[in-house]
Structure formats: C-alpha cells, structure tokens
Motif scaffolding. Structure first.
Motif, PDB file in Angstrom:
ATOM      1  N   GLU A  24     -78.646  32.237  16.371  1.00 22.88           N
ATOM      2  CA  GLU A  24     -77.516  32.948  16.865  1.00 22.88           C
ATOM      3  C   GLU A  24     -77.759  34.027  17.733  1.00 22.88           C
ATOM      4  OE1 GLU A  24     -76.791  32.165  12.411  1.00 22.88           O
ATOM      5  OE2 GLU A  24     -78.375  32.899  13.365  1.00 22.88           O
ATOM      6  N   ARG A  25     -76.839  34.037  18.756  1.00 21.00           N
ATOM      7  CA  ARG A  25     -77.079  34.881  20.001  1.00 21.00           C
ATOM      8  C   ARG A  25     -75.686  35.818  20.072  1.00 21.00           C
ATOM      9  NH1 ARG A  25     -76.122  30.155  21.624  1.00 21.00           N
ATOM     10  NH2 ARG A  25     -74.845  29.473  23.345  1.00 21.00           N
ATOM     11  N   MET A  26     -76.078  37.014  20.525  1.00 23.26           N
ATOM     12  CA  MET A  26     -74.916  37.960  20.754  1.00 23.26           C
ATOM     13  C   MET A  26     -74.153  37.359  22.080  1.00 23.26           C
ATOM     14  SD  MET A  26     -74.655  41.910  20.958  1.00 23.26           S
ATOM     15  CE  MET A  26     -75.984  41.933  22.329  1.00 23.26           C
ATOM     16  N   VAL A  27     -72.850  37.238  22.130  1.00 22.99           N
ATOM     17  CA  VAL A  27     -72.066  36.735  23.320  1.00 22.99           C
ATOM     18  C   VAL A  27     -71.073  37.845  23.678  1.00 22.99           C
ATOM     19  CG1 VAL A  27     -72.606  34.446  23.111  1.00 22.99           C
ATOM     20  CG2 VAL A  27     -70.516  35.334  22.008  1.00 22.99           C
ATOM     21  N   ARG A  28     -70.739  38.588  22.892  1.00 20.98           N
ATOM     22  CA  ARG A  28     -69.542  39.592  23.200  1.00 20.98           C
ATOM     23  C   ARG A  28     -69.600  40.638  21.943  1.00 20.98           C
ATOM     24  NH1 ARG A  28     -65.794  36.306  22.629  1.00 20.98           N
ATOM     25  NH2 ARG A  28     -64.808  36.876  20.981  1.00 20.98           N
TER      26      ARG A  28
END
Length: 111
Positions: A24-28
């Motif tokens: 999971e990667r931070m997008v916002r």
C-alpha cells in the motif's frame, strides 16, 4: 485474508492508500481546513506532487521523497507563478498573469 490499508484516520488528517496488500502506498492526505496533498511513488518512496488549498490555490512539486521542491503555483484568479531552486530555497523566476502579462525575475530567494 487479503485485507489492505485503504484509509488511516488521524486526529488532524485522513490518509488514503492504494495498492495491493503489503505494498500500500500513500496517495492523498486530507485536512479539516480543506487542504489536500497528493503523492506519487511506490510504498515508502511516496513524494508530494501537488497541494490544493480551500482558497483555490494549487502548488506543484517535483523531486524525490524528502527533497520535493515547489515548481509552480496556480492561483484561483488565474495567475501562475513558476519557481526554481532546491527545497526551501525556491525562488520565483516567472509570473504569468491571468490577462497574459508575463514578469521575469532574477536573484536568490529573499535577496
């Protein structure tokens, strides 16, 4: 299971994630005052690429995580400011006004 992080609610903001479980990667990030920060990049290498403010102003960034530098600011009134320089030392080099007028600038930040 195939559970994955999609949102983290913190006292001062909400963080949104995309990607498969374990990647999971931070997008916002969203803040109560209307500020929204956007990120790109793989997990643990997410870099800030844009910040939108409630007043309509949008800031754009380039650079790797931790070294992002502001390169452009678009105001709600249509004016666009262009910047050069490393993070924390960005300086205006050109301003394009909504009416088409263009100003060019030289010199270091705060000089």
């Amino acid at each position: 299971g195939a559970e994955r992080m999609v949102r983290l609610v913190l006292p001062n903001n909400v963080v949104h994630y995309e990607g498969e479980r374990g990647a999971e990667r931070m997008v916002r990030e969203e803040y109560p005052d209307g500020e929204v920060r956007y990120f790109e990049g793989e997990q643990d290498a997410e870099r800030r690429v844009r910040v939108e403010y409630a007043d309509g102003r949008v800031q754009y960034y380039e650079g790797e995580k931790g070294a992002e530098r502001m390169v452009r600011v678009e105001s709600a009134n249509g004016n666009v400011h262009y910047y050069e320089g490393e993070q924390g030392a960005e300086r205006v080099v050109r301003v394009v006004l909504a009416d088409g007028a263009v100003g060019h600038y030289e010199g270091e930040q705060g000089a």
